[in-house]
Design a protein around this motif. Structure first.
Motif, PDB file in Angstrom:
ATOM      1  N   ARG A  72      43.591  64.043  30.800  1.00 52.96           N
ATOM      2  CA  ARG A  72      43.324  62.842  29.878  1.00 52.96           C
ATOM      3  C   ARG A  72      44.391  62.527  29.245  1.00 52.96           C
ATOM      4  O   ARG A  72      45.065  62.859  28.485  1.00 52.96           O
ATOM      5  N   PRO A  73      44.817  61.131  29.851  1.00 55.53           N
ATOM      6  CA  PRO A  73      46.227  60.373  29.159  1.00 55.53           C
ATOM      7  C   PRO A  73      45.767  59.760  27.973  1.00 55.53           C
ATOM      8  O   PRO A  73      44.570  59.491  27.821  1.00 55.53           O
ATOM      9  N   LEU A  74      46.757  59.577  27.126  1.00 55.92           N
ATOM     10  CA  LEU A  74      46.520  58.969  25.894  1.00 55.92           C
ATOM     11  C   LEU A  74      46.148  57.417  26.368  1.00 55.92           C
ATOM     12  O   LEU A  74      46.736  56.946  27.345  1.00 55.92           O
ATOM     13  N   GLY A  75      45.800  56.335  25.450  1.00 60.17           N
ATOM     14  CA  GLY A  75      45.443  55.200  25.729  1.00 60.17           C
ATOM     15  C   GLY A  75      46.351  54.343  26.071  1.00 60.17           C
ATOM     16  O   GLY A  75      46.451  53.606  27.099  1.00 60.17           O
ATOM     17  N   PRO A 123      38.273  60.449  21.052  1.00 62.32           N
ATOM     18  CA  PRO A 123      39.071  60.421  22.749  1.00 62.32           C
ATOM     19  C   PRO A 123      40.200  60.290  22.810  1.00 62.32           C
ATOM     20  O   PRO A 123      40.903  59.438  22.396  1.00 62.32           O
ATOM     21  N   PRO A 124      41.085  61.157  23.761  1.00 69.51           N
ATOM     22  CA  PRO A 124      42.359  60.702  23.746  1.00 69.51           C
ATOM     23  C   PRO A 124      42.707  59.315  24.588  1.00 69.51           C
ATOM     24  O   PRO A 124      43.567  58.869  24.017  1.00 69.51           O
ATOM     25  N   HIS A 125      41.630  58.763  25.539  1.00 68.71           N
ATOM     26  CA  HIS A 125      41.990  57.608  25.996  1.00 68.71           C
ATOM     27  C   HIS A 125      41.842  56.419  25.130  1.00 68.71           C
ATOM     28  O   HIS A 125      41.743  55.213  25.307  1.00 68.71           O
ATOM     29  N   ARG A 126      41.253  56.731  23.738  1.00 66.24           N
ATOM     30  CA  ARG A 126      41.309  55.747  22.958  1.00 66.24           C
ATOM     31  C   ARG A 126      42.329  55.778  21.457  1.00 66.24           C
ATOM     32  O   ARG A 126      42.126  55.223  20.661  1.00 66.24           O
ATOM     33  N   GLU A 167      49.751  58.922  33.233  1.00 72.66           N
ATOM     34  CA  GLU A 167      49.243  57.484  33.477  1.00 72.66           C
ATOM     35  C   GLU A 167      48.820  56.620  32.208  1.00 72.66           C
ATOM     36  O   GLU A 167      48.168  55.635  32.406  1.00 72.66           O
ATOM     37  N   THR A 168      49.428  57.202  31.249  1.00 71.81           N
ATOM     38  CA  THR A 168      49.389  56.204  30.001  1.00 71.81           C
ATOM     39  C   THR A 168      50.040  54.729  30.235  1.00 71.81           C
ATOM     40  O   THR A 168      51.208  54.895  30.588  1.00 71.81           O
ATOM     41  N   TRP A 228      50.827  64.626  27.880  1.00 72.89           N
ATOM     42  CA  TRP A 228      50.478  64.628  29.394  1.00 72.89           C
ATOM     43  C   TRP A 228      50.820  66.028  29.967  1.00 72.89           C
ATOM     44  O   TRP A 228      50.075  66.465  31.060  1.00 72.89           O
ATOM     45  N   ARG A 229      52.000  66.779  29.870  1.00 71.63           N
ATOM     46  CA  ARG A 229      52.452  67.807  30.459  1.00 71.63           C
ATOM     47  C   ARG A 229      51.480  68.764  30.010  1.00 71.63           C
ATOM     48  O   ARG A 229      51.012  69.764  31.072  1.00 71.63           O
ATOM     49  N   ARG A 230      51.000  68.990  28.795  1.00 73.24           N
ATOM     50  CA  ARG A 230      50.074  69.827  28.608  1.00 73.24           C
ATOM     51  C   ARG A 230      48.565  69.558  29.391  1.00 73.24           C
ATOM     52  O   ARG A 230      47.870  70.681  29.647  1.00 73.24           O
ATOM     53  N   GLU A 231      48.355  68.552  29.420  1.00 71.80           N
ATOM     54  CA  GLU A 231      46.950  68.199  30.071  1.00 71.80           C
ATOM     55  C   GLU A 231      47.363  68.639  31.586  1.00 71.80           C
ATOM     56  O   GLU A 231      46.321  69.058  32.185  1.00 71.80           O
ATOM     57  N   LEU A 232      48.180  68.305  32.066  1.00 70.05           N
ATOM     58  CA  LEU A 232      48.619  68.745  33.597  1.00 70.05           C
ATOM     59  C   LEU A 232      48.414  70.557  33.552  1.00 70.05           C
ATOM     60  O   LEU A 232      47.849  70.957  34.684  1.00 70.05           O
TER      61      LEU A 232
END
Length: 270
Positions: free
Chosen positions: A173-176, A129-132, A196-197, A153-157
């Protein structure tokens, strides 16, 4: 007295596998060193990026020596050899001009393409998962880690914005997390929403001046700034240098409960 109800706590809240498959050399187009978590639970992944003129080998040793709980490590080697040197010394992007002078405004595109491919493989075939996924970079490797984090982050937005036009809206989904040692951003972020990372910037007294910290605060919503005397990487012999980094990780690393956890509730007679 009635016997209590005993049941295993739901595993559905932890969808990713406890043990993740190792990254594949056929997909990651550079040398790397991967080590699963010592305790058998791959809940977090720490990606380590070395500085200019180094290799992944010492950073692989560093990752293993940290012994972070439930954390696998992945140390990547920069893709290109440093020119003019007759040794194993690598750079994340072209860093010198034809006269051997440092390029003032380098183009990190080769490194960002590599990291985009790596993150896609990790979150896809490897099931992370990205947040991990947590990034750690020194000097040039820190700059690349920060830029890669913003690129993700840009790609996720973009994906989230596109999904609003359909019936399947996706969440960003930000990275952890991100730890940068003595590495500035290579660009000034322009984002519709700051990343938001959470990040920790570790720097020496004469480093990251003239608005460099402002650039991080422009790009990221949660920035912790740590300054320590000395130079280079935090020294293993000095606890006060590693302590803020370890405390930061204690706040952002995930934790997966072990097997065999039970919830005990007393059943009362009506």
């Amino acid at each position: 007295m009635d016997s209590p109800d005993i049941h295993v706590l739901a595993e559905a809240s932890v969808p990713s596998p406890r043990v993740k498959p190792a990254p594949q050399t056929s997909v990651i187009h550079t040398q790397f060193s991967y080590s699963p978590s010592d305790d058998g639970t791959d809940e977090n992944l720490l990606i380590l990026l070395h500085g200019l003129g180094d290799t992944n080998v010492p950073f692989a040793r560093l990752g293993r020596s940290l012994k972070l709980p439930q954390t696998a490590t992945l140390a990547l080697r920069a893709p290109d050899l440093v020119p003019f040197l007759y040794e194993q010394a690598f750079q994340w992007y072209p860093s010198f001009d034809q006269l051997g002078d440092l390029i003032e405004r380098p183009d990190p595109t080769p490194a960002l393409n590599l990291l985009k491919n790596v993150l896609g493989h990790l979150t896809g075939e490897c099931g992370w998962p990205p947040h991990r996924i947590h990034l750690f970079g020194f000097a040039q490797g820190g700059s690349v880690a920060a830029e890669a984090c913003l690129q993700w982050w840009r790609r996720e937005l973009e994906l989230s914005s596109q999904s609003r036009m359909t019936d399947k809206e996706t969440h960003v989904r930000p990275l952890g997390s991100l730890v940068i040692i003595s590495g500035p951003l290579l660009s000034y972020p322009t984002l519709s929403k700051p990343c938001e990372t959470p990040i920790l910037v570790f720097r020496r007294p004469r480093e990251l001046k003239n608005g460099a910290l402002d650039a991080f605060r422009k790009g990221f919503s949660r920035v912790k700034d740590v300054e320590r005397a000395g130079e280079g990487m935090p020294r293993a012999s000095l606890r006060e240098e590693w302590q803020p980094i370890l405390e930061f990780w204690s706040e952002v690393l995930g934790w997966r409960p072990g097997d065999g956890l039970y919830e005990v509730t007393a059943k009362t007679s009506s």
